[in-house]
Design a protein around this motif. Structure first.
Motif, short mmCIF file in Angstrom:
data_model
loop_
_atom_site.label_atom_id
_atom_site.label_comp_id
_atom_site.label_asym_id
_atom_site.label_seq_id
_atom_site.Cartn_x
_atom_site.Cartn_y
_atom_site.Cartn_z
N ILE A 139 -4.35 -4.76 7.83
CA ILE A 139 -4.36 -3.58 7.48
C ILE A 139 -3.93 -2.37 8.95
O ILE A 139 -4.88 -1.96 9.00
N LEU A 198 -7.13 0.29 -1.75
CA LEU A 198 -5.74 0.85 -1.82
C LEU A 198 -5.79 1.78 -2.83
O LEU A 198 -5.46 3.12 -2.01
N ALA A 201 0.36 -2.56 5.65
CA ALA A 201 -0.32 -3.66 5.23
C ALA A 201 0.25 -4.55 5.57
O ALA A 201 -0.70 -5.65 5.25
N LEU A 229 -6.90 4.50 0.57
CA LEU A 229 -5.82 4.25 1.73
C LEU A 229 -4.69 4.93 0.54
O LEU A 229 -3.98 6.40 1.42
N ALA A 239 0.88 -1.27 -0.13
CA ALA A 239 0.62 0.06 0.55
C ALA A 239 0.69 1.22 -0.17
O ALA A 239 0.76 1.96 0.70
N THR A 240 1.80 1.26 -0.57
CA THR A 240 2.71 2.83 -0.72
C THR A 240 2.97 2.47 -2.79
O THR A 240 2.54 1.98 -3.23
N TRP A 255 -6.82 -9.19 -0.15
CA TRP A 255 -6.03 -8.31 -0.87
C TRP A 255 -4.37 -8.65 -1.20
O TRP A 255 -4.53 -10.29 -1.39
N PRO A 256 -4.48 -8.14 -2.46
CA PRO A 256 -4.68 -6.24 -2.64
C PRO A 256 -6.08 -6.05 -3.21
O PRO A 256 -6.40 -7.05 -3.47
#
Length: 631
Positions: free
Chosen positions: A551, A611, A625, A614, A93-94, A605-606
């Motif tokens: 998460i 996403l 995450a 977030l 999650a970046t 997830w994903p």
């Protein structure tokens, strides 16, 4: 003029792409230098468009387009690394840029012509054809595991494929080289310092020019510098906490290794004396396959002694740092010229201090976490291990104005004080307060083996000890760990006891007020399978990883603002049933910290919709995450 869509490679950048322009044509995939927030950072060109054909799009932009600083069409990140970074960023999650900034040594971006020559089309084609993923596992005690690695090295060399071993710490690199390089020293290459341009250049030259298969040993940074010549990647000490980033973007090396191995077409092997509970659970679902026999019980027996420090009913027992049994063990060890290891879970003299009259705990003025009592130059001071604030310990209670303070808990400095009072004791202490560098730790360890007889240390010193290198060991208090309300507490305790057993020849002693905890019995008896069964069952029952994907969002700020932020966040993710609660440490720098937990099914997830939400959250919201802790 060309309009460029560029991925900025910098930590803390959540926006995937930024727009710049160039007067020259730049090939997609090229590494460039761009201006960003009053700095110059590296970036990767994803798309290059003719500005003249996109006039309307330029007019609609609400910002000024800046020109790139520098570029070289001959320089580009490897295709496998770009593909892997994209998948890792989604899982974590970046942004891709933030992921790459964490994966790749900074020096490589500062010298792209040395480390990132553009790949040939033939190599790209071969990589695309070889993409596959085979994850295997080895759970054996250290000696047997090293035998297995030697066999894997011989097998890889016979197939003319290199093999890479990832270690959790730099200290472990040296150990692995000594254990595995016999007979192949000329084909063994280490990446022991990712901050050394010379070491990086030597590694890069070796992996990219030598035709003979090689053994590569390094930390997680080495993953980003591998290439198609590597057929096997081993993640040594897979359960190590060092494989999880403590700062944003909170990458997990186990996830990174899977994605990079897949892109390289290499098999991945997780190895440890006790694999993580997550990996053991995945093995039972056949997601990870047993490579060699999984050890279910440690065969080695060692004398153990459990000391209950809890006062008996109706008994008023004075608090003692060293029980009579532990003191007797130390005194006997000193007289018999034994090497003794005392493990402390806490730094300082005492983990907290309370008023003996009203019971108030002395808290940090800034972040409200308990002050830890330290002794520096014979003067006692309070230090907050959370925010770093310190002050004189000579003060009165803020509630009742009493001077009658009582230190509670067993800190490493208090243990050191008690040991020094024993006749004949030569004490060496190693913790992060008095040992700042690897050189300092090695010097102290050398002194311990030459002239010392008692080593008092936290986890920091344990990493530098060889197997069976002390005669007696003791855990001075497990209470602070047993009291932690976290789903990985039992796993951590199991590993601490197993680590101490592997370093100890004769006897291990454990002091605690709660010795009925099952994990202590399992660790001392070496019941690896029993521990795994109970821990996996508990996590499945209560919905923890790997049966749920968790998460964790942490929001930090002033009380009124954080309440508003939390309400807005909860509204946006309401459909995912978030749970909100204060962090274990209430605040920092006069800010409040709130945690928000989302639990998803392990296959959910994903999740692109979640996403996208977030990644819109402001910088004061930390997103993890796959958190190592929920505290």
């Amino acid at each position: 003029m060309r309009l460029l869509s560029i991925v900025p490679i910098a930590r803390g950048i959540r926006k995937e792409t930024l727009t710049y322009f160039s007067t020259k044509d730049i090939v997609a995939g090229s590494l460039v230098t761009i201006p960003l927030r009053k700095k110059e950072v590296p970036g990767i060109v994803l798309e290059s468009l003719d500005a003249m054909q996109n006039k309307s799009a330029i007019k609609d932009m609400k910002f000024t387009i800046k020109k790139i600083v520098d570029f070289d069409n001959k320089v580009a990140l490897p295709e496998f690394l770009m593909n892997a970074a994209e998948k890792i960023s989604i899982h974590s999650a970046t942004s891709i840029g933030s992921t790459l900034a964490s994966l790749v040594p900074k020096i490589c971006f500062e010298n792209p012509k040395i480390f990132f020559q553009r790949e040939s089309g033939a190599v790209k084609q071969r990589l695309n054809k070889e993409i596959s993923l085979e994850v295997l596992a080895v759970q054996l005690h250290n000696e047997a595991r090293m035998d297995t690695y030697r066999s894997l090295i011989r097998e890889s060399f016979a197939k003319k494929k290199s093999i890479a071993i990832i270690c959790p710490t730099i200290e472990r690199i040296s150990e692995m080289k000594e254990l595995l390089s016999k007979g192949i020293i000329e084909y063994t290459v280490t990446l022991h310092n990712p901050n050394s341009k010379k070491n990086l250049e030597e590694f890069s030259k070796s992996i990219n020019t030598k035709k003979h298969a090689e053994l590569f040993i390094g930390t997680a940074y080495m993953l980003s510098l591998l290439n198609h010549s590597v057929g096997t990647i081993i993640l040594e000490e897979e359960s190590s906490a060092f494989y999880k980033n403590k700062k944003r973007p909170f990458l997990d090396t186990r996830v990174s290794a899977k994605e990079i191995a897949k892109e390289l077409g290499a098999r991945l092997i997780f190895g440890d004396k006790l694999l993580s509970v997550q990996t053991l659970a995945e093995m039972r679902e056949a997601r990870i396959v047993e490579y060699a026999r999984i050890e279910k019980r440690t065969a080695r027996k060692i004398q153990t002694l459990l000391v209950d420090t809890k006062p008996k009913e109706g008994e008023k027992k004075k608090f003692e740092v060293l029980s009579s049994d532990l003191r007797e063990m130390i005194e006997y060890g000193i007289k018999s010229s034994k090497k003794i290891l005392l493990y402390a879970t806490r730094r300082g003299v005492a983990s907290q201090t309370v008023c003996n009259d009203c019971g108030t705990t002395v808290l940090c003025d800034i972040c409200e976490s308990p002050f830890v009592l330290h002794t520096i130059s014979d003067k006692r001071i309070f230090i907050c291990h959370h925010c770093g604030k310190s002050k004189d310990a000579d003060e009165n209670c803020k509630v009742c104005n009493s001077w009658n303070f009582v230190p509670l808990g067993i800190g490493i400095e208090k243990i050191e004080e008690e040991i020094k009072a024993i006749n004949g004791a030569s004490v060496i202490r190693i913790d992060s307060d008095n040992s700042k560098t690897a050189k300092e730790i090695k010097n102290k360890m050398e002194t311990f083996y030459k002239t010392g007889n008692v080593l008092v240390t936290t986890d920091l010193g344990i990493r530098y000890l060889e197997d069976y290198s002390v005669d007696f060991s003791a855990i001075t208090s497990l209470d602070s760990l047993l009291s932690l309300p976290d789903f990985r507490t039992s796993e951590r305790i199991m590993h601490i006891i197993l680590d101490l057993k592997s370093k100890t020849k004769e006897m291990i002693l454990i002091q605690a007020r709660n010795l009925k905890n099952k994990v202590i019995e399992q660790a001392l008896s070496g019941d690896l399978e029993g521990f795994a069964n109970e821990e996996i069952k508990a996590r499945e029952t209560f919905g923890y990883a790997p049966f749920k994907h968790i998460i964790k969002l942490s929001i930090e700020g002033k009380k009124d603002q954080i309440k508003l932020d939390a309400e807005q966040i909860i509204t946006k993710i309401k459909k995912y049933n978030p749970v909100i609660f204060p962090a274990f440490i209430k605040s920092r720098n006069k800010n409040i910290i709130l945690n928000i937990i989302i639990k998803l099914g392990k296959e959910e997830w994903p999740n692109k919709e979640l996403l996208d939400i977030l990644l819109t959250f402001p910088p004061n919201v930390k997103i993890d995450a796959s958190p190592a802790s929920l505290l």
